[in-house]
Design a protein around this motif. Structure first.
Motif, PDB file in Angstrom:
ATOM      1  N   ASP A 159       0.818  -1.215   0.000  1.00 34.44           N
ATOM      2  CA  ASP A 159       0.000   0.000   0.000  1.00 34.44           C
ATOM      3  C   ASP A 159       0.854   1.269   0.000  1.00 34.44           C
ATOM      4  O   ASP A 159       0.446   2.283  -0.564  1.00 34.44           O
ATOM      5  N   ILE A 160       2.026   1.242   0.651  1.00 36.60           N
ATOM      6  CA  ILE A 160       2.813   2.463   0.796  1.00 36.60           C
ATOM      7  C   ILE A 160       3.367   2.928  -0.545  1.00 36.60           C
ATOM      8  O   ILE A 160       3.755   4.093  -0.694  1.00 36.60           O
ATOM      9  N   TRP A 161       3.416   2.042  -1.545  1.00 35.73           N
ATOM     10  CA  TRP A 161       3.869   2.434  -2.887  1.00 35.73           C
ATOM     11  C   TRP A 161       2.848   3.304  -3.620  1.00 35.73           C
ATOM     12  O   TRP A 161       3.146   3.865  -4.659  1.00 35.73           O
ATOM     13  N   PHE A 162       1.647   3.404  -3.082  1.00 30.63           N
ATOM     14  CA  PHE A 162       0.571   4.153  -3.727  1.00 30.63           C
ATOM     15  C   PHE A 162       0.295   5.401  -2.899  1.00 30.63           C
ATOM     16  O   PHE A 162      -0.322   5.333  -1.830  1.00 30.63           O
ATOM     17  N   PRO A 163       0.733   6.568  -3.367  1.00 33.34           N
ATOM     18  CA  PRO A 163       0.666   7.764  -2.525  1.00 33.34           C
ATOM     19  C   PRO A 163      -0.748   8.173  -2.163  1.00 33.34           C
ATOM     20  O   PRO A 163      -0.959   8.901  -1.177  1.00 33.34           O
ATOM     21  N   GLU A 164      -1.734   7.677  -2.916  1.00 33.12           N
ATOM     22  CA  GLU A 164      -3.119   8.004  -2.569  1.00 33.12           C
ATOM     23  C   GLU A 164      -3.516   7.474  -1.204  1.00 33.12           C
ATOM     24  O   GLU A 164      -4.379   8.054  -0.534  1.00 33.12           O
ATOM     25  N   VAL A 165      -2.901   6.373  -0.771  1.00 34.24           N
ATOM     26  CA  VAL A 165      -3.336   5.742   0.484  1.00 34.24           C
ATOM     27  C   VAL A 165      -3.049   6.649   1.681  1.00 34.24           C
ATOM     28  O   VAL A 165      -3.981   7.044   2.414  1.00 34.24           O
ATOM     29  N   PRO A 166      -1.791   7.015   1.951  1.00 32.14           N
ATOM     30  CA  PRO A 166      -1.580   7.941   3.070  1.00 32.14           C
ATOM     31  C   PRO A 166      -2.208   9.300   2.839  1.00 32.14           C
ATOM     32  O   PRO A 166      -2.635   9.962   3.805  1.00 32.14           O
ATOM     33  N   ARG A 167      -2.307   9.741   1.574  1.00 30.99           N
ATOM     34  CA  ARG A 167      -2.927  11.036   1.305  1.00 30.99           C
ATOM     35  C   ARG A 167      -4.391  11.058   1.729  1.00 30.99           C
ATOM     36  O   ARG A 167      -4.875  12.011   2.348  1.00 30.99           O
ATOM     37  N   LEU A 168      -5.138   9.995   1.402  1.00 29.69           N
ATOM     38  CA  LEU A 168      -6.548   9.941   1.781  1.00 29.69           C
ATOM     39  C   LEU A 168      -6.711   9.867   3.297  1.00 29.69           C
ATOM     40  O   LEU A 168      -7.649  10.434   3.853  1.00 29.69           O
ATOM     41  N   MET A 169      -5.796   9.173   3.963  1.00 33.42           N
ATOM     42  CA  MET A 169      -5.859   9.138   5.433  1.00 33.42           C
ATOM     43  C   MET A 169      -5.540  10.506   6.016  1.00 33.42           C
ATOM     44  O   MET A 169      -6.193  10.948   6.973  1.00 33.42           O
ATOM     45  N   ALA A 170      -4.552  11.192   5.453  1.00 34.57           N
ATOM     46  CA  ALA A 170      -4.223  12.531   5.932  1.00 34.57           C
ATOM     47  C   ALA A 170      -5.400  13.477   5.734  1.00 34.57           C
ATOM     48  O   ALA A 170      -5.688  14.319   6.596  1.00 34.57           O
ATOM     49  N   ALA A 171      -6.106  13.358   4.613  1.00 32.39           N
ATOM     50  CA  ALA A 171      -7.256  14.212   4.345  1.00 32.39           C
ATOM     51  C   ALA A 171      -8.368  13.996   5.359  1.00 32.39           C
ATOM     52  O   ALA A 171      -9.191  14.883   5.587  1.00 32.39           O
ATOM     53  N   GLN A 172      -8.386  12.815   5.972  1.00 36.48           N
ATOM     54  CA  GLN A 172      -9.378  12.514   7.004  1.00 36.48           C
ATOM     55  C   GLN A 172      -8.873  12.855   8.411  1.00 36.48           C
ATOM     56  O   GLN A 172      -9.542  12.552   9.393  1.00 36.48           O
ATOM     57  N   GLY A 173      -7.687  13.451   8.477  1.00 35.55           N
ATOM     58  CA  GLY A 173      -7.194  13.919   9.762  1.00 35.55           C
ATOM     59  C   GLY A 173      -6.379  12.929  10.546  1.00 35.55           C
ATOM     60  O   GLY A 173      -6.210  13.082  11.760  1.00 35.55           O
ATOM     61  N   ALA A 174      -5.801  11.911   9.889  1.00 34.28           N
ATOM     62  CA  ALA A 174      -5.002  10.924  10.620  1.00 34.28           C
ATOM     63  C   ALA A 174      -3.821  11.606  11.319  1.00 34.28           C
ATOM     64  O   ALA A 174      -3.147  12.467  10.746  1.00 34.28           O
ATOM     65  N   ASP A 175      -3.569  11.204  12.551  1.00 33.54           N
ATOM     66  CA  ASP A 175      -2.386  11.649  13.286  1.00 33.54           C
ATOM     67  C   ASP A 175      -1.213  10.705  13.052  1.00 33.54           C
ATOM     68  O   ASP A 175      -0.060  11.129  13.029  1.00 33.54           O
ATOM     69  N   ILE A 176      -1.516   9.431  12.899  1.00 33.43           N
ATOM     70  CA  ILE A 176      -0.483   8.408  12.700  1.00 33.43           C
ATOM     71  C   ILE A 176      -1.044   7.305  11.823  1.00 33.43           C
ATOM     72  O   ILE A 176      -2.252   7.002  11.873  1.00 33.43           O
ATOM     73  N   ILE A 177      -0.187   6.732  11.008  1.00 31.84           N
ATOM     74  CA  ILE A 177      -0.522   5.522  10.247  1.00 31.84           C
ATOM     75  C   ILE A 177       0.334   4.387  10.778  1.00 31.84           C
ATOM     76  O   ILE A 177       1.559   4.521  10.879  1.00 31.84           O
ATOM     77  N   CYS A 178      -0.305   3.295  11.124  1.00 29.85           N
ATOM     78  CA  CYS A 178       0.400   2.069  11.488  1.00 29.85           C
ATOM     79  C   CYS A 178       0.551   1.246  10.210  1.00 29.85           C
ATOM     80  O   CYS A 178      -0.444   0.851   9.589  1.00 29.85           O
ATOM     81  N   SER A 179       1.790   1.024   9.809  1.00 30.63           N
ATOM     82  CA  SER A 179       2.120   0.353   8.550  1.00 30.63           C
ATOM     83  C   SER A 179       2.649  -1.038   8.873  1.00 30.63           C
ATOM     84  O   SER A 179       3.730  -1.198   9.436  1.00 30.63           O
ATOM     85  N   LEU A 180       1.873  -2.074   8.507  1.00 29.15           N
ATOM     86  CA  LEU A 180       2.191  -3.464   8.825  1.00 29.15           C
ATOM     87  C   LEU A 180       2.730  -4.128   7.569  1.00 29.15           C
ATOM     88  O   LEU A 180       2.062  -4.121   6.530  1.00 29.15           O
TER      89      LEU A 180
END
Length: 298
Positions: A159-180
């Motif tokens: 998922d981290i290879w696709f910049p839309e994933v963290p971008r969409l979470m950031a747009a929703q106000g994420a403080d942290i992403i847990c990347s497994l």
């Protein structure tokens, strides 16, 4: 600790890097190892713990039938129940990856538990290589989960290879992403002169351009014809790793003391630039889906 007079949401993050092995005969050992390492992190003061992708099963399945034999349901699986009990017993937050069975479908999934039970559930959207033979692509979107310590997103490996994933979470106000993760060895070059792999740089970049924390847990070791990169890290809101980036071989736990909600007001470089405000979503292709995720105030 992030430089604030008073920490609004102080958190000690622990990212756990270890070597689970595929095979149903290894399942109980994998689970108990994950629990023992999580307890070690808790004893060191951690209250947000991140385990790798498929950390109770290993990764390199040889058939869909074998993947199915490793699967468990979200509500009643031995591993998810054990992780839930650990989070409840110690009053912590824990993210972990497992093979989820829902009817006849299998998903590469992640769960987020807190002191009061299940807080979040995510199914990997971008499947890597032979994962496409075992798993169904995720159907839950890219949710961000409100928790008492902050807003937490989950992503898995490719998922981290696709910049839309963290971008969409950031747009929703994420403080942290847990990347497994189960970042695997691919054709060289695998590491640069600093010993970092591409996945580490993608994590660093995603944290930087989205102004949030990312806690990335990868596994180590070899399994059948697969080998794993390690290189776990915790990236700050400015992208730079907080503390060390893990090596490629050793079992370890990485820690970082942060104020999670600092992600909502972390400085960029000057008073006139802000990553969220400066984005030109009015010009971006509507097919990217930005309008489907209303920005949260930061």
């Amino acid at each position: 600790m992030t430089d604030h007079c008073t920490a609004v949401s102080p958190v000690r993050i622990a990212v756990i890097q270890f070597d689970p092995q595929v095979g149903v005969e290894h399942g109980e050992r994998n689970l108990q190892h994950s629990l023992a390492l999580a307890r070690q992190a808790i004893a060191a003061g951690a209250n947000l713990i991140v385990l790798p992708e498929l950390c109770n099963t290993g990764y390199t399945f040889s058939s869909r039938a074998e993947a199915y034999a490793h699967a468990e349901t979200l509500g009643a699986g031995d591993s998810v129940c054990a992780w839930a009990d650990l989070a409840r017993e110690h009053g912590v937050y824990l993210a972990a990856g497992f093979v989820e069975r829902d009817g006849l479908k299998l998903y590469d999934s992640a769960v987020l538990f807190g002191p009061d039970g299940l807080l979040g559930h995510y199914r990997k959207a971008h499947l890597w290589n032979q994962e496409k033979l075992w798993f169904t692509p995720g159907d839950l979107g890219f949710p961000v989960f409100e928790t008492p310590i902050g807003r937490i997103g989950l992503l898995i490996c490719w998922d981290i290879w696709f910049p839309e994933v963290p971008r969409l979470m950031a747009a929703q106000g994420a403080d942290i992403i847990c990347s497994l993760n189960n970042w695997v060895w691919t054709p060289p070059p695998l590491f640069d002169a600093a010993g970092r792999c591409m996945a580490s740089y993608l994590t660093i970049t995603a944290a930087h351009v989205n102004n949030l924390y990312i806690a990335a847990a990868n596994r180590i070791g070899s399994e059948r014809d697969g080998r794993f990169l390690g290189c776990s890290l915790i990236a700050g809101t400015n992208g730079w790793p907080i503390g060390e980036v893990a090596g490629a071989e050793e079992q370890c736990i990485l820690y970082a003391d942060v104020d999670l909600t600092a992600a909502r007001s972390a400085p960029i470089w000057n008073s006139l630039n802000d990553l969220q405000r400066d984005r030109r979503t009015d010009l971006y292709d509507a097919a990217l889906g930005y309008r489907l995720h209303a920005p949260m105030p930061r």
